[in-house]
Design a protein around this motif. Structure first.
Motif, mmCIF file in Angstrom:
data_model
loop_
_atom_site.group_PDB
_atom_site.id
_atom_site.type_symbol
_atom_site.label_atom_id
_atom_site.label_comp_id
_atom_site.label_asym_id
_atom_site.label_seq_id
_atom_site.Cartn_x
_atom_site.Cartn_y
_atom_site.Cartn_z
ATOM 1 N N ILE A 75 4.281 10.686 0.857
ATOM 2 C CA ILE A 75 4.122 12.102 1.178
ATOM 3 C C ILE A 75 4.247 12.253 2.690
ATOM 4 C CG2 ILE A 75 1.595 12.057 1.481
ATOM 5 C CD1 ILE A 75 1.516 14.747 -0.028
ATOM 6 N N VAL A 76 4.760 13.395 3.131
ATOM 7 C CA VAL A 76 4.909 13.679 4.562
ATOM 8 C C VAL A 76 4.232 15.005 4.867
ATOM 9 C CG1 VAL A 76 6.522 14.086 6.451
ATOM 10 C CG2 VAL A 76 7.110 12.424 4.657
ATOM 11 N N TRP A 77 3.342 14.978 5.848
ATOM 12 C CA TRP A 77 2.648 16.184 6.300
ATOM 13 C C TRP A 77 3.024 16.477 7.744
ATOM 14 C CZ3 TRP A 77 -2.983 14.530 4.609
ATOM 15 C CH2 TRP A 77 -3.098 14.657 3.210
ATOM 16 N N ALA A 78 3.117 17.741 8.087
ATOM 17 C CA ALA A 78 3.351 18.127 9.475
ATOM 18 C C ALA A 78 2.099 17.889 10.314
ATOM 19 C CB ALA A 78 3.777 19.586 9.557
ATOM 20 N N SER A 79 0.922 18.038 9.678
ATOM 21 C CA SER A 79 -0.351 17.809 10.364
ATOM 22 C C SER A 79 -1.438 17.686 9.311
ATOM 23 C CB SER A 79 -0.673 18.948 11.324
ATOM 24 O OG SER A 79 -1.083 20.097 10.601
ATOM 25 N N PHE A 80 -2.676 17.462 9.759
ATOM 26 C CA PHE A 80 -3.814 17.435 8.839
ATOM 27 C C PHE A 80 -4.301 18.841 8.490
ATOM 28 C CE2 PHE A 80 -4.362 13.206 10.859
ATOM 29 C CZ PHE A 80 -4.393 12.429 9.696
ATOM 30 N N THR A 81 -3.941 19.797 9.312
ATOM 31 C CA THR A 81 -4.411 21.158 9.126
ATOM 32 C C THR A 81 -3.994 21.678 7.754
ATOM 33 O OG1 THR A 81 -4.174 21.536 11.497
ATOM 34 C CG2 THR A 81 -4.413 23.479 10.109
ATOM 35 N N GLU A 82 -4.939 22.254 7.051
ATOM 36 C CA GLU A 82 -4.736 22.837 5.722
ATOM 37 C C GLU A 82 -4.509 21.794 4.632
ATOM 38 O OE1 GLU A 82 -1.761 25.848 5.872
ATOM 39 O OE2 GLU A 82 -2.837 27.077 7.319
ATOM 40 N N HIS A 83 -4.777 20.514 4.937
ATOM 41 C CA HIS A 83 -4.707 19.473 3.915
ATOM 42 C C HIS A 83 -6.105 18.909 3.680
ATOM 43 C CE1 HIS A 83 -0.408 19.262 3.261
ATOM 44 N NE2 HIS A 83 -0.224 19.324 4.563
ATOM 45 N N ASP A 84 -6.357 18.501 2.440
ATOM 46 C CA ASP A 84 -7.643 17.938 2.072
ATOM 47 C C ASP A 84 -7.457 16.484 1.650
ATOM 48 O OD1 ASP A 84 -9.898 17.342 -0.090
ATOM 49 O OD2 ASP A 84 -10.594 19.006 1.176
ATOM 50 N N PRO A 85 -8.397 15.592 1.981
ATOM 51 C CA PRO A 85 -8.278 14.190 1.574
ATOM 52 C C PRO A 85 -8.111 14.008 0.070
ATOM 53 C CG PRO A 85 -10.026 14.439 3.185
ATOM 54 C CD PRO A 85 -9.594 15.825 2.817
ATOM 55 N N ALA A 86 -8.616 14.935 -0.715
ATOM 56 C CA ALA A 86 -8.500 14.829 -2.171
ATOM 57 C C ALA A 86 -7.045 14.785 -2.623
ATOM 58 C CB ALA A 86 -9.220 16.003 -2.836
ATOM 59 N N GLU A 87 -6.130 15.287 -1.803
ATOM 60 C CA GLU A 87 -4.707 15.240 -2.131
ATOM 61 C C GLU A 87 -4.188 13.812 -2.211
ATOM 62 O OE1 GLU A 87 -2.274 18.016 0.209
ATOM 63 O OE2 GLU A 87 -4.158 18.966 0.822
ATOM 64 N N MET A 122 0.823 -1.205 0.000
ATOM 65 C CA MET A 122 0.000 0.000 0.000
ATOM 66 C C MET A 122 0.857 1.255 0.000
ATOM 67 S SD MET A 122 -2.825 -1.235 2.810
ATOM 68 C CE MET A 122 -3.787 -2.737 2.536
ATOM 69 N N ARG A 123 0.285 2.338 -0.519
ATOM 70 C CA ARG A 123 0.941 3.635 -0.454
ATOM 71 C C ARG A 123 0.783 4.201 0.964
ATOM 72 N NH1 ARG A 123 -2.469 6.241 -4.708
ATOM 73 N NH2 ARG A 123 -3.742 4.383 -4.402
ATOM 74 N N CYS A 124 1.629 5.158 1.308
ATOM 75 C CA CYS A 124 1.628 5.628 2.696
ATOM 76 C C CYS A 124 1.887 7.126 2.793
ATOM 77 C CB CYS A 124 2.689 4.877 3.504
ATOM 78 S SG CYS A 124 2.609 5.209 5.282
ATOM 79 N N ALA A 125 0.991 7.802 3.509
ATOM 80 C CA ALA A 125 1.170 9.204 3.880
ATOM 81 C C ALA A 125 1.579 9.230 5.348
ATOM 82 C CB ALA A 125 -0.124 9.977 3.680
ATOM 83 N N MET A 126 2.616 9.985 5.663
ATOM 84 C CA MET A 126 3.130 10.023 7.025
ATOM 85 C C MET A 126 2.941 11.393 7.651
ATOM 86 S SD MET A 126 4.514 7.065 7.918
ATOM 87 C CE MET A 126 5.622 7.494 9.267
ATOM 88 N N LEU A 127 2.562 11.396 8.926
ATOM 89 C CA LEU A 127 2.572 12.615 9.726
ATOM 90 C C LEU A 127 3.900 12.682 10.464
ATOM 91 C CD1 LEU A 127 -0.982 12.660 11.367
ATOM 92 C CD2 LEU A 127 -0.236 13.808 9.273
ATOM 93 N N SER A 128 4.520 13.841 10.457
ATOM 94 C CA SER A 128 5.811 13.984 11.137
ATOM 95 C C SER A 128 5.611 14.432 12.581
ATOM 96 C CB SER A 128 6.691 14.983 10.387
ATOM 97 O OG SER A 128 6.059 16.256 10.306
ATOM 98 N N THR A 129 4.619 13.848 13.238
ATOM 99 C CA THR A 129 4.324 14.200 14.631
ATOM 100 C C THR A 129 5.177 13.406 15.617
ATOM 101 O OG1 THR A 129 2.491 12.632 14.496
ATOM 102 C CG2 THR A 129 1.968 14.952 14.198
ATOM 103 N N SER A 130 5.697 12.246 15.179
ATOM 104 C CA SER A 130 6.477 11.394 16.075
ATOM 105 C C SER A 130 7.922 11.243 15.636
ATOM 106 C CB SER A 130 5.832 10.003 16.163
ATOM 107 O OG SER A 130 4.523 10.079 16.690
ATOM 108 N N HIS A 131 8.204 11.510 14.357
ATOM 109 C CA HIS A 131 9.560 11.419 13.825
ATOM 110 C C HIS A 131 9.818 12.625 12.928
ATOM 111 C CE1 HIS A 131 10.128 7.289 15.205
ATOM 112 N NE2 HIS A 131 8.957 6.982 14.682
ATOM 113 N N PRO A 132 11.074 13.091 12.844
ATOM 114 C CA PRO A 132 11.378 14.209 11.943
ATOM 115 C C PRO A 132 11.230 13.787 10.487
ATOM 116 C CG PRO A 132 13.393 13.296 12.883
ATOM 117 C CD PRO A 132 12.253 12.651 13.613
ATOM 118 N N PRO A 133 10.850 14.700 9.615
ATOM 119 C CA PRO A 133 10.657 14.368 8.206
ATOM 120 C C PRO A 133 11.859 13.692 7.558
ATOM 121 C CG PRO A 133 9.795 16.562 8.664
ATOM 122 C CD PRO A 133 10.522 16.118 9.900
#
Length: 227
Positions: free
Chosen positions: A208-220, A189-200
């Motif tokens: 893809i790596v996001w700092a948070s969900f804020t300002e991101h849309d699922p359509a991405e 599977m493909r994987c999107a990661m939040l950098s909340t527990s590890h540095p990017p």
């Protein structure tokens, strides 16, 4: 032809609920009762992403202490009680995740795959009202091996497949731990990661790596990693 994402599979701790500190405190307290010390740095470096059973096995093994199977079960139950007491005092969702899940549910099939106990997952989803959005939930008790083993993600896709075919390559996992990333990859599977527990910098294996969900849309995530 581009492969379009059909399902999003969320991790739980650190992705939906911001509770790694509660898990750490509960785990540390149980180990202390057994005469074993654990620092905050050790927890995040060595135990993040593993389920409770494996965490206790690793902790005792690393200190040369034998641990019978029945004792593991007792320790896991003790840790769960302590965790639930902490969550009762403070339940905080990851910033932006509620809105993200609500929007995602209008476009994708949703599942949850976690090394947490089902009672802990049900407690949080019930209190937050998010349970209705998830078609499939796979908890620690539902699979024989924890992340980085892909068993949880494989089981979630199989459960989704029984209700309507979905290919592994059309699933996107949302994770925050390195074992979780490895599990997603092993499941195809493909994987999107939040950098909340590890540095990017250490999350290069993610699509893809996001700092948070804020300002991101699922359509991405609709064509994430697709050629």
């Amino acid at each position: 032809m581009r492969e379009m994402t059909e399902a999003l599979l969320f991790d739980f701790n650190g992705v939906i609920i911001d509770d790694e500190e509660q898990h750490r405190q509960a785990f540390e307290a149980v180990l202390a009762s057994e005469g074993l010390a654990l620092t905050r740095e050790q927890y995040y470096a060595e135990y993040l992403g593993w389920d409770d059973e494996m965490c206790f096995v690793m902790a005792f093994r690393g200190r040369g202490r034998p641990l019978a199977a029945e004792r593991v079960d007792e320790l896991v139950r003790d840790k769960s009680r302590r965790y639930e007491a902490l969550i009762a005092q403070s339940l905080i969702l990851v910033p932006g995740v509620r809105e993200f899940i609500e929007r995602a549910a209008t476009r994708f099939r949703l599942g949850l795959v976690s090394g947490a106990l089902r009672r802990e997952i049900d407690l949080v989803l019930g209190r937050t009202g998010l349970a209705r959005h998830f078609e499939v939930i796979v908890a620690a008790e539902d699979v024989p091996a924890c992340k980085p083993d892909p068993a949880g993600y494989v089981a979630a896709r199989a459960a989704l497949d029984r209700r309507g075919s979905v290919l592994a390559r059309r699933c996107v996992v949302i994770e925050d731990s390195l074992p979780g990333l490895a599990a997603a990859r092993a499941a195809g599977m493909r994987c999107a990661m939040l950098s909340t527990s590890h540095p990017p910098a250490v999350l290069g294996g993610a699509d893809i790596v996001w700092a948070s969900f804020t300002e991101h849309d699922p359509a991405e995530l609709l064509t994430l990693g697709c050629a």
